[in-house]
Design an enzyme around this catalytic site. Structure first.
Site, short mmCIF file in Angstrom:
data_model
loop_
_atom_site.label_atom_id
_atom_site.label_comp_id
_atom_site.label_asym_id
_atom_site.label_seq_id
_atom_site.Cartn_x
_atom_site.Cartn_y
_atom_site.Cartn_z
N ASN A 22 -4.53 -8.80 4.67
CA ASN A 22 -4.62 -8.22 6.06
C ASN A 22 -6.06 -9.46 6.52
O ASN A 22 -5.03 -9.79 7.80
CB ASN A 22 -5.55 -7.04 5.78
N ASP B 181 -21.37 1.29 12.83
CA ASP B 181 -22.02 0.50 14.45
C ASP B 181 -22.14 -0.35 14.69
O ASP B 181 -22.71 -1.53 14.43
CB ASP B 181 -23.30 0.89 13.23
N ALA C 71 -8.72 -1.30 6.20
CA ALA C 71 -8.42 -2.89 6.76
C ALA C 71 -9.25 -2.42 7.89
O ALA C 71 -9.05 -3.97 8.85
CB ALA C 71 -7.03 -3.10 7.18
N ALA C 72 -10.45 -2.20 8.43
CA ALA C 72 -11.58 -2.31 9.58
C ALA C 72 -12.18 -3.57 9.65
O ALA C 72 -12.34 -4.16 9.93
CB ALA C 72 -11.86 -1.26 9.54
N GLY C 73 -12.15 -3.39 7.67
CA GLY C 73 -12.98 -4.59 7.42
C GLY C 73 -12.38 -5.61 7.46
O GLY C 73 -12.61 -7.43 7.45
N ASP C 74 -10.98 -5.92 6.72
CA ASP C 74 -9.87 -7.42 6.80
C ASP C 74 -9.99 -7.41 8.48
O ASP C 74 -9.77 -8.68 8.21
CB ASP C 74 -8.70 -6.66 6.20
N VAL D 90 -21.06 -2.93 9.47
CA VAL D 90 -22.13 -0.92 9.01
C VAL D 90 -20.90 -0.47 9.87
O VAL D 90 -21.56 0.77 10.77
CB VAL D 90 -23.76 -1.33 9.29
N GLY D 91 -19.77 -0.71 9.91
CA GLY D 91 -18.83 0.60 9.95
C GLY D 91 -18.94 0.66 11.40
O GLY D 91 -18.80 -0.11 11.95
N ASP E 101 0.86 -1.49 -0.41
CA ASP E 101 0.06 0.03 -0.21
C ASP E 101 0.89 1.32 -0.38
O ASP E 101 1.64 1.61 1.07
CB ASP E 101 -0.55 -0.27 1.12
N LYS F 294 -5.93 -7.01 0.51
CA LYS F 294 -7.38 -7.51 1.52
C LYS F 294 -6.94 -8.82 1.96
O LYS F 294 -7.25 -9.70 2.87
CB LYS F 294 -8.57 -7.61 0.81
O1 RIB Z 1 -8.79 -3.29 2.36
C1 RIB Z 1 -8.13 -2.79 2.41
C2 RIB Z 1 -6.91 -3.62 1.22
O2 RIB Z 1 -7.23 -3.00 -0.18
C3 RIB Z 1 -5.19 -2.27 1.74
O3 RIB Z 1 -4.28 -2.96 2.46
C4 RIB Z 1 -5.04 -2.64 -0.02
O4 RIB Z 1 -4.26 -2.73 -0.30
C5 RIB Z 1 -6.63 -2.48 -0.89
O5 RIB Z 1 -6.53 -4.00 -1.40
#
Ligand code: RIB
Length: 300
Positions: free
Chosen positions: A41, A219, A244-247, A216-217, A11, A38
């Site tokens: 991560n 929430d 990367a919060a979702g990951d 939902v972020g 990144d 993704k």
């Molecule tokens: O979800 C975040 C990721 O999306 C980042 O690290 C970036 O590399 C993209 O793949």
């Protein structure tokens, strides 16, 4: 055991006063290089959460690939299934604004050289969790889902970035993890009608019998499993970067499921991991470990 079959990026991150509109140039004070992608991560999040994780993917024979693999190895991810190929390592160009929101452009590079042959060579026992995202080619992704069926692996698909997931794949996977936008996109492409993201997730759950988790972020998450709706709010944190919060959610949730924890507890651990990731800058640099997650879960 968790197998991640997916993307590895480096990144390139710039902090900007606001995300540029089309045709606009904005200037940020600095620039950082952080391991991301993704797939990578989520592998790091699962490993830091305590899971045994094997990665199957590809990077280039370049310095970016070396940096990316160092981060994965440093978190204890098994890299025997990662190929080094002639195509350059995947790169993500990330702008982060003053509110911590981001905009990302990904150059897939070596990630598009990934195919399911290395996955087929992996000796993972039935019951292992195969974790997938949408940053590799569709053909490779679909082949992996079919292989999982033959091997008795449980499948979790994080349908990010947003895109179509064919009927046949929706019927085969066990768990679909999406944000609100992705939920609506996947449902629409599947010919389902719904007024909002929750309706879309519910329709996907009803029509395909799979577990659907919607992030939902700030929430937290809403999930549909075996006809039951689960809601897990997120702890309040001061977000400085949501990358990367979702990951982080996906990897920690998968680790908890792999450990055999109850579904609601796995959601809670995932949500805590996702929130903690927002309190630090960068992708893999921000992903919390098991001790940090335990401390927050206990406090909650
Ligand atoms: O979800 C975040 C990721 O999306 C980042 O690290 C970036 O590399 C993209 O793949």
């Amino acid at each position: 055991m968790i197998i991640v079959f997916g993307s590895i990026n480096l990144d390139l991150v710039t902090e900007v006063p606001h995300i540029p509109a089309p045709g606009e140039t904005v200037i940020g004070p600095g620039f950082r290089t952080i391991p991301g992608g993704k797939g990578a991560n989520q592998a790091v999040a699962a490993a830091r959460s305590g899971a045994r994780v094997a990665f199957v993917g590809a990077v280039g024979r370049d310095d970016f690939g070396t940096l990316a693999l160092r981060s994965l190895a440093g978190s204890g991810v098994d890299l025997a299934g990662v190929a080094r190929v002639d195509t350059p390592t995947g790169v993500a160009f990330i702008s982060v604004d003053a509110q911590g929101e981001n905009a990302i452009v990904v150059a897939a590079g070596a990630n598009y050289a990934v195919d399911a042959s290395r996955l087929a060579a992996l000796a993972a026992p039935p019951g292992s969790v195969l974790l997938l995202q949408r940053e590799i080619r569709d053909e490779a992704l679909f082949a992996a889902v079919h292989l999982a069926g033959q091997r008795g692996w449980r499948t979790m698909l994080n349908a990010a970035p947003s895109g179509r997931v064919p009927d046949d794949i929706l019927r085969r996977i066990d768990t679909l993890i999406v944000n609100e936008h992705e939920a609506q996109h996947v449902a629409r492409e599947a010919g389902l009608t719904a007024a909002d993201a929750h309706g879309a997730a519910q329709e996907l759950h009803r029509s395909y019998g799979l577990t659907v988790v919607v992030t939902v972020g700030a929430d937290g998450v809403v999930a549909f499993r075996d006809g039951v709706i689960h809601r897990q709010p997120a702890p309040r944190v001061e977000a400085i970067d949501t990358t990367a919060a979702g990951d982080s959610f996906v990897g920690s949730f998968a680790a908890a499921m792999d450990e055999g924890r109850p579904f609601a507890e796995a959601l809670r651990r995932g949500v805590v991991a996702g929130s903690l990731a927002c309190t630090r800058a960068g992708a893999q640099d921000s992903i919390p470990d098991r001790a940090a997650i335990d401390a927050w879960v206990d406090r909650a």
